[in-house]
Scaffold this motif. Structure first.
Motif, PDB file in Angstrom:
ATOM      1  N   VAL A  54      69.103  45.915  77.651  1.00 41.21           N
ATOM      2  CA  VAL A  54      69.227  47.276  78.166  1.00 41.21           C
ATOM      3  C   VAL A  54      70.249  48.012  77.314  1.00 41.21           C
ATOM      4  CG1 VAL A  54      69.773  48.703  80.158  1.00 41.21           C
ATOM      5  CG2 VAL A  54      68.665  46.483  80.487  1.00 41.21           C
ATOM      6  N   ASN A  55      69.809  49.044  76.616  1.00 41.94           N
ATOM      7  CA  ASN A  55      70.705  49.829  75.771  1.00 41.94           C
ATOM      8  C   ASN A  55      71.617  50.705  76.617  1.00 41.94           C
ATOM      9  OD1 ASN A  55      69.461  48.838  73.357  1.00 41.94           O
ATOM     10  ND2 ASN A  55      67.794  50.307  73.666  1.00 41.94           N
ATOM     11  N   GLU A  56      72.613  51.321  75.981  1.00 40.72           N
ATOM     12  CA  GLU A  56      73.566  52.145  76.713  1.00 40.72           C
ATOM     13  C   GLU A  56      72.891  53.322  77.407  1.00 40.72           C
ATOM     14  OE1 GLU A  56      76.905  53.332  74.458  1.00 40.72           O
ATOM     15  OE2 GLU A  56      77.630  51.291  74.087  1.00 40.72           O
ATOM     16  N   ASP A  57      71.790  53.825  76.809  1.00 44.99           N
ATOM     17  CA  ASP A  57      71.071  54.941  77.427  1.00 44.99           C
ATOM     18  C   ASP A  57      69.968  54.465  78.361  1.00 44.99           C
ATOM     19  OD1 ASP A  57      69.267  53.936  75.640  1.00 44.99           O
ATOM     20  OD2 ASP A  57      68.915  55.822  74.571  1.00 44.99           O
ATOM     21  N   HIS A  58      69.980  53.165  78.668  1.00 46.99           N
ATOM     22  CA  HIS A  58      69.047  52.529  79.609  1.00 46.99           C
ATOM     23  C   HIS A  58      67.631  52.361  79.055  1.00 46.99           C
ATOM     24  CE1 HIS A  58      71.887  52.328  82.980  1.00 46.99           C
ATOM     25  NE2 HIS A  58      72.323  53.480  82.534  1.00 46.99           N
ATOM     26  N   THR A  59      67.412  52.710  77.803  1.00 45.67           N
ATOM     27  CA  THR A  59      66.167  52.310  77.157  1.00 45.67           C
ATOM     28  C   THR A  59      66.232  50.817  76.887  1.00 45.67           C
ATOM     29  OG1 THR A  59      67.050  52.824  74.967  1.00 45.67           O
ATOM     30  CG2 THR A  59      65.806  54.578  76.118  1.00 45.67           C
ATOM     31  N   LEU A  60      65.100  50.220  76.508  1.00 43.04           N
ATOM     32  CA  LEU A  60      65.028  48.776  76.352  1.00 43.04           C
ATOM     33  C   LEU A  60      64.764  48.380  74.905  1.00 43.04           C
ATOM     34  CD1 LEU A  60      62.875  47.793  79.472  1.00 43.04           C
ATOM     35  CD2 LEU A  60      65.360  48.067  79.300  1.00 43.04           C
ATOM     36  N   LYS A  61      65.232  47.194  74.551  1.00 41.41           N
ATOM     37  CA  LYS A  61      64.984  46.611  73.232  1.00 41.41           C
ATOM     38  C   LYS A  61      64.435  45.204  73.431  1.00 41.41           C
ATOM     39  CE  LYS A  61      67.284  45.004  69.011  1.00 41.41           C
ATOM     40  NZ  LYS A  61      68.594  44.845  68.330  1.00 41.41           N
ATOM     41  N   LEU A  62      63.272  44.940  72.870  1.00 38.39           N
ATOM     42  CA  LEU A  62      62.666  43.613  72.983  1.00 38.39           C
ATOM     43  C   LEU A  62      63.527  42.580  72.268  1.00 38.39           C
ATOM     44  CD1 LEU A  62      60.251  41.782  73.777  1.00 38.39           C
ATOM     45  CD2 LEU A  62      59.238  42.387  71.569  1.00 38.39           C
ATOM     46  N   LEU A  63      63.883  41.511  72.981  1.00 43.39           N
ATOM     47  CA  LEU A  63      64.686  40.441  72.392  1.00 43.39           C
ATOM     48  C   LEU A  63      63.895  39.161  72.155  1.00 43.39           C
ATOM     49  CD1 LEU A  63      68.043  40.561  74.408  1.00 43.39           C
ATOM     50  CD2 LEU A  63      67.585  41.509  72.140  1.00 43.39           C
ATOM     51  N   GLN A  64      63.038  38.819  73.118  1.00 46.08           N
ATOM     52  CA  GLN A  64      62.420  37.497  73.085  1.00 46.08           C
ATOM     53  C   GLN A  64      61.172  37.491  73.951  1.00 46.08           C
ATOM     54  OE1 GLN A  64      64.671  34.458  75.177  1.00 46.08           O
ATOM     55  NE2 GLN A  64      64.017  32.840  73.788  1.00 46.08           N
TER      56      GLN A  64
END
Length: 344
Positions: A272-282
């Motif tokens: 969860v990024n600081e702006d609440h968008t998401l980044k795929l990790l795994q």
């Protein structure tokens, strides 16, 4: 520490099973499963001290909730509340206020119960979802399908409706009656299933079973204003087979989100990024088929996923720093598992 797993009882399962947890870190293991409660179809259940509240489907005509109390090392059924038709699909709980929330996928009914220290249930109120905005997918055209009913960060109530592609908000008033507050509408065919909230309570992340997506939404629980932030796929872009997103969980620190994929048979991990968008990790295999549910211990260090169709569970280590999962035990035998609960 122990792990409890329940699920369907269509084949070999007898109800709810208990697995002892031993070791730590990479040597942690789940021991052989022992049947501790015989009950029909406990596909979801909750625990409060020595009480277990389990879905029960004893016959084709009725379904509901049964309560089991631990006495002298054995669970005894102390209460059952059945209604005509199918059993609920979800059970939520407020242990401080002794409240239970159920969502019935097939009948469209959401219910609120109170319970006492002995497990006696009292129905407080219900609401029946209707076919207001049904989605276009085959799973939606037959009616409303509430799949989740639980509390919001501010203590209101929230229901995900797979049939209507909606998130519905309620409050339980001073007379213990449900009052509808607001509706958030997802894209047609999204298939809202389960939901989690950000640590600050200003965002929610709803998992779409039919779309295999997570929708990030900013909202205000006072004015009921909603802002669609972004939507992310839980499966690879080239996946062309069936998949249904299922359980979604967010870490207590609000930094990581996890969702299980039934079909792709994986757990997808997002930061969860600081702006609440998401980044795929795994995206990691569950080493089985059809992972309807997964859960973690209080420390969120150990994760267990139950694979319904292959009668097995998998144990992972979770890193609190980078959110990644590392499998440490495969092929834990458990029949028809659909719900995982850690117990001290």
């Amino acid at each position: 520490m122990k792990v409890l797993i329940g699920g369907y009882t269509k084949h070999d399962s007898k109800g709810i099973y208990e697995l002892d947890f031993s070791g730590e870190n990479e040597t942690a293991r789940l021991d052989e499963a022992k049947n501790i409660i015989e009950v029909s179809g406990p596909t979801y259940f909750r625990k409060d001290g020595n009480l277990i509240f389990a879905i029960n489907k004893p016959n084709n005509n009725e379904g509901g909730i049964s309560v089991f109390k631990l006495n002298n090392g054995q669970y005894e059924e102390v209460e059952t509340y059945l209604t005509p038709g199918s059993s609920p699909a979800y059970v939520g709980i407020n242990r401080e206020r002794h409240l239970l929330y159920t969502a019935n996928y097939h009948t469209g009914i959401i219910s609120v119960f109170s319970y006492d220290e002995n497990g006696k249930l009292t129905l407080l109120d219900t609401d029946t979802h209707t076919a207001k905005t049904l989605g276009p997918r085959p799973e939606q055209v037959d009616g409303a399908h509430p799949h989740f009913f639980d509390e919001t960060p501010a203590g209101n109530l929230v229901c995900c409706d797979l049939g209507n592609d909606t998130v519905e908000f309620y409050r339980l008033n001073d007379e213990n009656k449900l009052e509808h507050l607001a509706t958030y509408k997802n894209e047609a065919g999204f298939g809202d299933r389960h939901i989690v909230f950000s640590k600050d309570g200003n965002y929610f992340y709803v998992a779409g079973e039919l779309s295999s997506k997570i929708n990030v939404v900013k909202f205000n629980e006072n004015t009921w204003e909603f802002e669609d932030i972004a939507t992310y796929s839980t499966i690879p872009v080239d996946w062309d087979k069936h998949n249904g997103a299922a359980a979604i969980r967010i870490s207590n620190d609000g930094r990581f989100i996890y969702v299980s994929n039934r079909g792709n048979d994986s757990i997808t991990v997002f930061a969860v990024n600081e702006d609440h968008t998401l980044k795929l990790l795994q995206r990691i295999s569950v080493f089985g088929e059809f992972p309807r549910d997964f859960n973690w211990d209080d420390s969120e260090k150990y994760v267990v996923v139950a694979n319904q169709n292959t009668n097995n569970a998998t144990l992972y280590l979770r890193s609190s720093e980078d959110g990644m999962l590392t499998p440490i035990q495969h092929d834990i035998e458990i029949p028809e598992g659909t719900c995982v609960v850690f117990s001290n």
